[in-house]
Enzyme design. Structure first.
Site, short mmCIF file in Angstrom:
data_model
loop_
_atom_site.label_atom_id
_atom_site.label_comp_id
_atom_site.label_asym_id
_atom_site.label_seq_id
_atom_site.Cartn_x
_atom_site.Cartn_y
_atom_site.Cartn_z
N ASP A 12 0.87 -1.17 0.00
CA ASP A 12 0.00 0.00 0.00
C ASP A 12 0.91 1.22 0.00
O ASP A 12 1.67 1.43 0.95
CB ASP A 12 -0.89 0.01 1.25
CG ASP A 12 -1.86 -1.16 1.27
OD1 ASP A 12 -2.38 -1.52 0.19
OD2 ASP A 12 -2.11 -1.71 2.35
N ASP A 131 -13.33 -3.51 -1.69
CA ASP A 131 -13.09 -3.26 -0.27
C ASP A 131 -14.43 -3.48 0.43
O ASP A 131 -15.37 -2.69 0.28
CB ASP A 131 -12.60 -1.83 -0.03
CG ASP A 131 -11.20 -1.62 -0.60
OD1 ASP A 131 -10.44 -2.60 -0.68
OD2 ASP A 131 -10.86 -0.47 -0.96
#
Length: 253
Positions: A12, A131
């Site tokens: 990330d 997500d």
């Protein structure tokens, strides 16, 4: 012959650094993305995934420079996501050295983007990233979120996974926000529900904390397992995970 289970470190990236939090919050620095990707390539990772975690929130494009430098250094498939809004963004990332591109927020805003990308580049290039968090308002018990988990998308997660597959996504990256960074294990009911709905590869993400968490995710239907903080902070190695998967009868490279 069954396909090998892929083990994928996820980086990330925020402002050019790798970061990791818990349930998408409290990010801490985990290092340089190019160096980490190179180390994972050397350690036997099957793929690398880069997600620019604030691109959609900050409304800017993905980090081309990081992608380019990584592609010059690492010779395993590279998936890049975050801030991908148009076919032209995919084209630019592929030219920079990405092998696959992940879309999330923009595909929810305009589902036709999935079909557009698949038509232009082939569905093997396209990863639909979801997500997901638990929400009883939806038939499946899960909803999809956007903007790095900050906003509900008013979509049932399983229904959206099915639709994404029908529109031409090549695989699904299913990230459980409830499990993210907790190191308590993958969200197995979520993996099972998505697996039952689609026939394209499913990448399980969110919650890995120990080697014994990985085989159950594969048994629940994951074709690939993705993890971040346990790799970045040295709790586990890619080799540890592959050895445990093999011990449970999974085919690994």
């Amino acid at each position: 012959m069954s396909l090998a289970v892929r083990v994928i470190p996820c980086l990330d990236v925020d402002a050019g650094r790798v970061v990791k939090g818990v349930k998408f919050r409290g990010l801490r620095d985990a290092g340089d993305p190019v160096e980490l990707a190179a180390a994972y390539g050397a350690a036997g990772a099957d793929e690398i995934t880069f997600l620019d975690v604030t691109a959609s929130v900050d409304d800017r494009g993905t980090m081309m420079d990081v992608v380019r430098r990584t592609a010059e250094t690492v010779f395993i498939p590279l998936t890049v996501g975050g801030g991908v809004r148009a076919v032209s963004d995919v084209d630019a990332l592929l030219r920079a050295g990405a092998d696959k591109v992940a879309v999330n927020t923009a595909a929810i805003a305009r589902p036709g983007l999935i079909a557009d990308i698949a038509r232009r580049f082939g569905n093997q290039v396209l990863v639909l990233s979801l997500d997901v968090r638990r929400c009883d308002r939806y038939p499946s018990g899960w909803e999809v979120t956007t903007h790095g988990g900050r906003r509900g998308a008013d979509l049932d997660a399983v229904a959206w996974a099915r639709r994404g597959a029908e529109l031409g996504a090549g695989e699904l990256l299913v990230n459980s926000i409830d499990a993210d960074g907790t190191t308590d294990g993958f969200d197995l009911p979520l993996i099972r529900a998505i697996r039952a709905a689609v026939d394209i590869p499913v990448i399980a993400s969110g919650g890995a904390g120990a080697v014994e968490h990985f085989p159950p995710a594969v048994e629940a239907g994951a074709d690939a397992v993705l993890a971040a903080s346990v790799f970045h902070f040295g709790q586990l190695s890619v080799g540890d995970v592959k050895a445990e998967l093999a011990r449970h009868g999974a085919v690994v490279r």
